[in-house]
Design a protein around this motif. Sequence first.
Motif, mmCIF file in Angstrom:
data_model
loop_
_atom_site.group_PDB
_atom_site.id
_atom_site.type_symbol
_atom_site.label_atom_id
_atom_site.label_comp_id
_atom_site.label_asym_id
_atom_site.label_seq_id
_atom_site.Cartn_x
_atom_site.Cartn_y
_atom_site.Cartn_z
ATOM 1 N N SER A 252 0.829 -1.235 -0.139
ATOM 2 C CA SER A 252 0.231 0.140 -0.189
ATOM 3 C C SER A 252 0.831 1.381 -0.046
ATOM 4 N N GLY A 253 2.031 1.148 -0.700
ATOM 5 C CA GLY A 253 2.857 2.423 -0.884
ATOM 6 C C GLY A 253 4.024 2.557 0.037
ATOM 7 N N GLY A 254 4.143 1.363 0.912
ATOM 8 C CA GLY A 254 5.297 1.661 1.792
ATOM 9 C C GLY A 254 6.507 1.691 1.474
ATOM 10 N N GLY A 255 7.548 1.785 2.221
ATOM 11 C CA GLY A 255 9.106 2.083 1.780
ATOM 12 C C GLY A 255 9.279 3.487 1.422
ATOM 13 N N THR A 256 10.621 3.644 0.896
ATOM 14 C CA THR A 256 11.238 4.697 0.394
ATOM 15 C C THR A 256 12.020 4.746 -0.668
ATOM 16 N N VAL A 257 11.871 5.799 -1.525
ATOM 17 C CA VAL A 257 12.883 5.688 -2.900
ATOM 18 C C VAL A 257 14.065 5.694 -2.644
ATOM 19 N N GLY A 258 14.673 5.994 -1.514
ATOM 20 C CA GLY A 258 16.164 5.809 -1.428
ATOM 21 C C GLY A 258 16.374 4.698 -0.563
ATOM 22 N N GLY A 259 15.516 3.868 -0.155
ATOM 23 C CA GLY A 259 15.613 2.567 0.656
ATOM 24 C C GLY A 259 16.113 1.493 -0.068
ATOM 25 N N GLU A 260 16.424 0.281 0.454
ATOM 26 C CA GLU A 260 16.684 -0.992 -0.395
ATOM 27 C C GLU A 260 15.614 -1.464 -1.347
ATOM 28 N N VAL A 261 16.050 -1.772 -2.429
ATOM 29 C CA VAL A 261 15.069 -2.609 -3.263
ATOM 30 C C VAL A 261 15.575 -3.828 -3.964
ATOM 31 N N THR A 262 15.052 -4.920 -3.786
ATOM 32 C CA THR A 262 15.824 -6.156 -4.278
ATOM 33 C C THR A 262 15.273 -6.327 -5.379
ATOM 34 N N LEU A 263 16.224 -7.075 -6.372
ATOM 35 C CA LEU A 263 15.912 -7.089 -7.881
ATOM 36 C C LEU A 263 16.254 -8.545 -8.308
ATOM 37 N N GLY A 264 15.278 -9.467 -8.476
ATOM 38 C CA GLY A 264 15.470 -10.787 -9.196
ATOM 39 C C GLY A 264 15.617 -10.890 -10.319
ATOM 40 N N VAL A 265 16.869 -11.428 -10.899
ATOM 41 C CA VAL A 265 16.807 -11.223 -12.479
ATOM 42 C C VAL A 265 17.358 -12.750 -13.070
ATOM 43 N N TYR A 266 17.159 -13.180 -14.408
ATOM 44 C CA TYR A 266 17.502 -14.478 -14.938
ATOM 45 C C TYR A 266 18.636 -14.087 -15.646
ATOM 46 N N GLN A 267 19.347 -13.033 -15.674
ATOM 47 C CA GLN A 267 20.359 -12.681 -16.608
ATOM 48 C C GLN A 267 21.726 -13.587 -15.795
ATOM 49 N N GLY A 268 21.983 -14.850 -16.216
ATOM 50 C CA GLY A 268 22.960 -15.820 -15.835
ATOM 51 C C GLY A 268 23.946 -15.498 -16.755
ATOM 52 N N ASP A 269 23.874 -15.294 -17.895
ATOM 53 C CA ASP A 269 25.182 -15.342 -19.004
ATOM 54 C C ASP A 269 25.639 -14.131 -18.876
ATOM 55 N N GLU A 270 26.765 -14.060 -19.277
ATOM 56 C CA GLU A 270 28.139 -13.143 -19.334
ATOM 57 C C GLU A 270 27.389 -11.855 -19.613
ATOM 58 N N VAL A 271 27.068 -11.789 -20.918
ATOM 59 C CA VAL A 271 26.750 -10.813 -21.566
ATOM 60 C C VAL A 271 25.662 -9.872 -20.953
ATOM 61 N N PRO A 272 24.502 -10.370 -20.909
ATOM 62 C CA PRO A 272 23.099 -9.996 -20.140
ATOM 63 C C PRO A 272 23.229 -9.620 -18.797
ATOM 64 N N ARG A 273 24.350 -10.412 -17.992
ATOM 65 C CA ARG A 273 24.681 -9.905 -16.673
ATOM 66 C C ARG A 273 25.353 -8.647 -16.659
ATOM 67 N N LYS A 274 26.196 -8.472 -17.296
ATOM 68 C CA LYS A 274 27.166 -7.203 -17.513
ATOM 69 C C LYS A 274 26.130 -6.211 -17.959
ATOM 70 N N ALA A 275 25.334 -6.277 -18.664
ATOM 71 C CA ALA A 275 24.468 -5.166 -19.197
ATOM 72 C C ALA A 275 23.474 -4.958 -17.929
ATOM 73 N N MET A 276 22.841 -5.842 -17.170
ATOM 74 C CA MET A 276 22.062 -5.616 -16.141
ATOM 75 C C MET A 276 22.731 -4.837 -15.071
ATOM 76 N N GLN A 277 23.932 -5.414 -14.763
ATOM 77 C CA GLN A 277 24.613 -4.657 -13.705
ATOM 78 C C GLN A 277 24.912 -3.131 -14.320
ATOM 79 N N ALA A 278 25.241 -2.748 -15.496
ATOM 80 C CA ALA A 278 25.537 -1.504 -15.831
ATOM 81 C C ALA A 278 24.332 -0.637 -15.850
ATOM 82 N N MET A 279 23.080 -1.293 -16.131
ATOM 83 C CA MET A 279 21.985 -0.473 -16.048
ATOM 84 C C MET A 279 21.625 -0.077 -14.844
ATOM 85 N N ILE A 280 21.724 -0.987 -13.793
ATOM 86 C CA ILE A 280 21.502 -0.691 -12.271
ATOM 87 C C ILE A 280 22.569 0.339 -11.898
ATOM 88 N N ASP A 281 23.650 0.318 -12.266
ATOM 89 C CA ASP A 281 24.956 1.324 -11.967
ATOM 90 C C ASP A 281 24.556 2.780 -12.352
#
Length: 436
Positions: free
Chosen positions: A46-75
Amino acid sequence: MSHLKPTGSLPSFSRRTLIRGALAAGLASTGAGSLVACGGGGGSSSGGGTVGGEVTLGVYQGDEVPRKAMQAMIDGYAHGSNVKINFVDHETFKNNINNYLQGNPDDVFTWFAGYRARFFAQNGLVSDLSDIWKNFDGMPESMKNASSTTDGKQILVPSTYYPWGVFYRPSVWQARGYTEPNSKAEWLTLCEKMKADGIIPLAFANKGGWESMGTFDMMNLRVNGYDFHVSLMAGQEAWDGEKVKNVFKTWSEFTPFEQPDANGRTWQEGAQALINEQAGMMTLGMFIGQQFETTQYADDLDFFIFPEFDPAIGADVVEAPIDGFMMAAKPKNEAGAKDLLTYLASPEAVNITLQFDPSVIGANSNADQTAYSALQKKAVQIIGEAKNISQFLDRDTRPDFASTVVGPALQSFIQNPADIDKILANVEQQKKSIFG
């Protein structure tokens, strides 16, 4: 609010789906990664949490190329340091998605558009994102439709998409005088020529059980057309009827040219046969380019869509699955999760992914296409010219039907083509039980 870091450099994305039952908690011992969330779950939606608080992200990017892309996007995200990414092997993630969502899921997770997204919404496992969708800029109506429930609620944030086609190495084809076929007859003639030249015409892999679905989809779309395909996926047509049997009769014309023992081969291994010039073509999604990126043949890749099989049907349908992000039904940090999703929908986020992974196309129409490879530009053109776009069999039908019935049936056909009538009779019987 800006979702990009104010300073710093702009420093992946992948595949498919199945829903089965192994316990997520037992996956850690497989060495492929765990589907247990980094945190989150059980919180307020119902809208809890804060924009600057911790957010967990589960991803299926196991292979090297998409994993690097995902990490760079979050960076590149303003609050990227607060995003805890749970990288999981692709097959592990999708094979255990039900247990994951019903257990202790991450706030945000990677998934697919179409039926598979709507299925989770119907079962109350994901959140309505319509409020943040209202502020998205550059999302085409087609992307919105693919990301919505049947009653018009947006439940997925699309990031990238990619076409399925028949991929090959242009340098090899040019050296041997091969050209793209414009009809089924021309394609079979090309296969004969390759076989005579000592090359396996069609690299083929189906160890995951989903890979051959792409071949079936395109065969059915070319033999019976888009409307029948959609109806078949919805459980409204007979799998043991003549129309579906004709698909496999047509497919059987190509089986002598396919790489043998496909059920024991991963798509990555099939792609290596193409890279090593052991095979001349391979039907797969454009993510096949990930296998080329680290080789000297990174730019030596092209494709054609399945040519016309029947003039009355034509060849104006392209299979182009859409990958994106969803939010759990009860995220621990809803405010932070929605802020992250808003960033992930932006062209800035997609541009970062595209820098690392040229095997995909940005879903946001404002994404920078100037750096697109020739392959990406061709894909955009082909998809733009398509009359209809299908997702993929395991995204266009019920997940329990795709994973437990159609996947094994296709594996059985590959192993014993002569048993197709018996195989299809079994599929039809199970379809009636599942669809009701």
